[in-house]
Design a protein around this motif. Structure first.
Motif, PDB file in Angstrom:
ATOM      1  N   ALA A  35       0.824  -1.206   0.000  1.00 52.37           N
ATOM      2  CA  ALA A  35       0.000   0.000   0.000  1.00 52.37           C
ATOM      3  C   ALA A  35       0.863   1.263   0.000  1.00 52.37           C
ATOM      4  O   ALA A  35       0.549   2.244  -0.691  1.00 52.37           O
ATOM      5  N   ALA A  38       2.224   1.649  -3.441  1.00 49.52           N
ATOM      6  CA  ALA A  38       1.172   2.153  -4.331  1.00 49.52           C
ATOM      7  C   ALA A  38       0.941   3.648  -4.093  1.00 49.52           C
ATOM      8  O   ALA A  38       0.748   4.410  -5.042  1.00 49.52           O
ATOM      9  N   TRP A  42       1.268   6.696  -6.683  1.00 49.66           N
ATOM     10  CA  TRP A  42       0.118   7.585  -6.875  1.00 49.66           C
ATOM     11  C   TRP A  42       0.531   9.046  -6.687  1.00 49.66           C
ATOM     12  O   TRP A  42       0.361   9.863  -7.588  1.00 49.66           O
ATOM     13  N   LEU A  48      -6.364   7.720 -13.686  1.00 49.56           N
ATOM     14  CA  LEU A  48      -5.923   6.335 -13.496  1.00 49.56           C
ATOM     15  C   LEU A  48      -4.801   6.206 -12.476  1.00 49.56           C
ATOM     16  O   LEU A  48      -4.726   5.208 -11.763  1.00 49.56           O
ATOM     17  N   ARG A  49      -3.933   7.201 -12.414  1.00 52.99           N
ATOM     18  CA  ARG A  49      -2.829   7.148 -11.448  1.00 52.99           C
ATOM     19  C   ARG A  49      -3.319   7.094 -10.023  1.00 52.99           C
ATOM     20  O   ARG A  49      -2.573   6.709  -9.130  1.00 52.99           O
ATOM     21  N   ALA A  50      -4.557   7.436  -9.782  1.00 52.53           N
ATOM     22  CA  ALA A  50      -5.076   7.456  -8.421  1.00 52.53           C
ATOM     23  C   ALA A  50      -5.391   6.057  -7.898  1.00 52.53           C
ATOM     24  O   ALA A  50      -5.170   5.771  -6.726  1.00 52.53           O
ATOM     25  N   TRP A  51      -5.893   5.176  -8.715  1.00 53.14           N
ATOM     26  CA  TRP A  51      -6.339   3.881  -8.199  1.00 53.14           C
ATOM     27  C   TRP A  51      -5.641   2.676  -8.807  1.00 53.14           C
ATOM     28  O   TRP A  51      -5.625   1.597  -8.207  1.00 53.14           O
ATOM     29  N   VAL A  52      -5.031   2.789  -9.957  1.00 54.46           N
ATOM     30  CA  VAL A  52      -4.385   1.639 -10.605  1.00 54.46           C
ATOM     31  C   VAL A  52      -3.265   1.036  -9.752  1.00 54.46           C
ATOM     32  O   VAL A  52      -3.181  -0.186  -9.623  1.00 54.46           O
ATOM     33  N   PHE A  54      -3.004   0.775  -6.575  1.00 58.43           N
ATOM     34  CA  PHE A  54      -3.608  -0.004  -5.499  1.00 58.43           C
ATOM     35  C   PHE A  54      -4.259  -1.278  -6.034  1.00 58.43           C
ATOM     36  O   PHE A  54      -4.160  -2.341  -5.430  1.00 58.43           O
ATOM     37  N   VAL A  55      -4.940  -1.167  -7.176  1.00 60.41           N
ATOM     38  CA  VAL A  55      -5.622  -2.311  -7.774  1.00 60.41           C
ATOM     39  C   VAL A  55      -4.618  -3.362  -8.255  1.00 60.41           C
ATOM     40  O   VAL A  55      -4.909  -4.545  -8.240  1.00 60.41           O
TER      41      VAL A  55
END
Length: 171
Positions: A35, A38, A42, A48-52, A54-55
């Motif tokens: 995390a 990630a 981020w 996309l840079r916000a959640w990819v 982490f996913v």
């Protein structure tokens, strides 16, 4: 040592079986590191840079932990199995149960360079299986286990039985 399963192994019930999974207390730090990594990727970026990160990174970390814990140790009527390595029981000379200090000593400075070692740092105990096979240069195996005394007892009993059977069949 062979990586091919014996025909008799598929039908025999294991005398001893253990899976060296990653303990529950290893998961939170590993997921926390994923995390943090990630979050570093981020760094407040939009879209996309916000959640990819982490996913992608959290499931990859979980998959890695599951993969690290897939190692299986088993003793059947015919062989000692450690992951995909197989050792016929009739070549076992002796088995020594090791606690954490004994494992550290067996794997330390005086360790033999040709020894077969399967160890997991989160498992304290181990067994040292001494071999008597002139065709194999491996002097011994060191294998991590959470129940070293049980594994050593199962190996010694199965080895003694495997060594007795050929003589009984020839008599």
């Amino acid at each position: 040592m062979t990586s091919e399963p014996a025909a008799s192994t598929a039908t025999s019930r294991p005398r001893y079986a253990e899976r060296l999974t990653v303990p529950w207390w290893g998961w939170p730090p590993a997921l926390a590191v994923a995390a943090i990594l990630a979050a570093e990727i981020w760094l407040g970026g939009p879209g996309l840079r916000a959640w990819v990160p982490f996913v992608v990174l959290l499931p990859v970390c979980a998959a890695l932990l599951v993969w690290l814990g897939r190692l299986r140790v088993a003793v059947t009527d015919a062989e000692f199995q450690v992951d995909d390595a197989r050792l016929p029981l009739d070549v076992i000379a002796d088995v020594v149960a090791l606690d954490a200090d004994g494992k550290r000593e067996a794997l330390g400075v005086g360790a033999h360079p040709l020894a077969f070692v399967v160890q997991r740092p989160w498992v304290g105990g181990a067994v040292q299986v001494l071999l008597d096979d002139p065709a194999d240069p491996t002097p011994f195996w060191v294998v991590s286990t959470r129940r070293p005394v049980e594994l050593a007892s199962a190996l010694l009993a199965a080895s003694a039985e495997a060594k007795r059977q050929p003589r009984q069949a020839g008599a």
